[in-house]
Design a protein around this motif. Structure first.
Motif, short mmCIF file in Angstrom:
data_model
loop_
_atom_site.label_atom_id
_atom_site.label_comp_id
_atom_site.label_asym_id
_atom_site.label_seq_id
_atom_site.Cartn_x
_atom_site.Cartn_y
_atom_site.Cartn_z
N LYS A 61 26.53 -31.65 -9.06
CA LYS A 61 25.06 -31.79 -9.07
C LYS A 61 24.40 -30.79 -8.13
O LYS A 61 23.39 -30.18 -8.50
CB LYS A 61 24.66 -33.22 -8.70
N ARG A 108 32.01 -51.05 -1.76
CA ARG A 108 30.65 -50.53 -1.95
C ARG A 108 30.52 -50.12 -3.42
O ARG A 108 31.39 -49.42 -3.96
CB ARG A 108 30.41 -49.32 -1.07
N TYR A 115 24.62 -38.16 -14.37
CA TYR A 115 23.25 -38.21 -13.88
C TYR A 115 22.26 -38.00 -15.01
O TYR A 115 22.56 -37.32 -15.99
CB TYR A 115 23.02 -37.10 -12.84
#
Ligand code: LMR
Length: 328
Positions: free
Chosen positions: A41, A169, A236
């Motif tokens: 990204k 997480r 994304y």
């Protein structure tokens, strides 16, 4: 149009010099949460900025803010609507407040590899999903895939039973939560920039992410190796606000969208190589990468894949079938 060369910035951190914009140029601020370079990204955002700034000089000027320096993934959506930034690329798991359709992309073991992902996101079904948040004021401009996710914890994970009883997480994704529950673990939703600290201090025991995130955020330093599960996609949505896009001069918009499409293609072509490099970087840094035998991996599939049925109603069976068909 000039590039600021503040000496301080060069010494303080390896950030790229920020583009300074001229009067009359439409300023496009792109906020994201990952490393500024060496990440699918980060690199794609820089390429987009480079091309816009070279080819649209005088009309448009793009500035990239990596590493959550402006906003985390929750706040950036509000910032888009307020016009404080014009581009973001949160992972598809982060859009739950706006659409449940993107739960599709989070289903464990949906895509067998990045080629299948590419086939799906360029299909009519995939492209149609770019428009599903227009009523909330958002327009998807393209998907940037980022690799498949791997599990890690503060103890070795080989069989899914090893993952049981641990706290992980996760992104703000109910699919991920169900997946961890299916493993017998507990899940804690945390912003990306809080993960390293949470692993280091033992707030959570483990995490799941791509090779590029595990390497560039140094998660491997505070984990007992990484298990190559390839269990879920990280991708994304390059997203903007419909108001901003609609407000652009049509010629400017066309040129901008053409560059966006070319950079998106280029980004998706480069992901596999960047991921491979960061996997090797983790090994070279002295961490352990645990490969699974087909039988061991199947045990993870058997535990996690049943969660699909919980989300079929939100996503739609037709879409799930279309994504599965892209594996062939
Ligand atoms: C995460 O929160 O783990 C990822 O969405 C971060 C990212 O943008 O890769």
């Amino acid at each position: 149009l000039s590039v600021s060369t503040a000496a301080l910035a060069l010494f303080v951190s390896p950030v790229l010099a920020q583009e300074s914009c001229d009067p009359g140029e439409t300023v496009v601020k792109f906020s994201h949460v990952v490393a500024g370079t060496g990440h699918p990204k980060g690199d794609a955002a820089n390429l987009l900025a480079k091309r816009v700034n070279e080819e649209m000089n005088g009309k448009m000027c793009m500035q990239v803010f990596p590493n959550s320096t402006l906003y985390d993934d929750d706040k950036v959506m509000e910032a888009l609507l307020l016009g404080d930034v014009q581009l973001a690329a949160p992972s598809l798991a982060k859009f739950e407040p706006y659409t449940l359709k993107y739960r599709l992309f989070d289903l464990p073991f949906l895509f067998q590899d990045l080629d299948a992902v590419n086939r799906f996101i360029t299909s009519d079904s995939g492209k149609g999903l770019l428009d599903v948040m227009q009523d909330s004021g958002f327009q998807g401009l393209g998907y940037w895939s980022s690799g498949l996710k791997q599990f890690s914890a503060n103890k070795p994970l080989v069989m899914p039973e090893d993952a049981s009883g641990l706290k992980y997480r996760i992104q703000t994704s109910d699919v991920a939560e169900a997946m961890i529950k299916a493993l017998g673990g507990s899940a804690q939703k945390l912003a990306f920039n809080e993960v390293y600290g949470a692993l280091q201090t033992g707030v959570v025991d483990g995490q799941e992410n791509t090779w590029s995130n595990i390497y560039t955020q140094k998660f491997f330093e505070v984990q007992d190796g990484i298990t190559e599960t390839n269990h879920q996609l990280l991708a994304y949505l390059l997203v903007t606000s419909t108001d901003w896009l609609d407000g652009l001069d049509p010629d400017v918009r066309d040129q901008f969208l053409k560059i966006v499409n070319e950079v998106t293609q280029n980004a998706n072509d480069n992901v596999a190589a960047i991921e491979k490099k960061n996997r090797q970087n983790i090994i070279d840094a002295g961490s352990k990468v645990r490969e699974l035998t087909p039988e061991q991996r199947q045990a993870w599939v058997d535990k996690m894949k049943p969660v699909w049925t919980q989300f079929e109603g939100d996503i739609g069976k037709d879409l799930i079938d279309a994504a599965v068909a892209s594996n062939n």
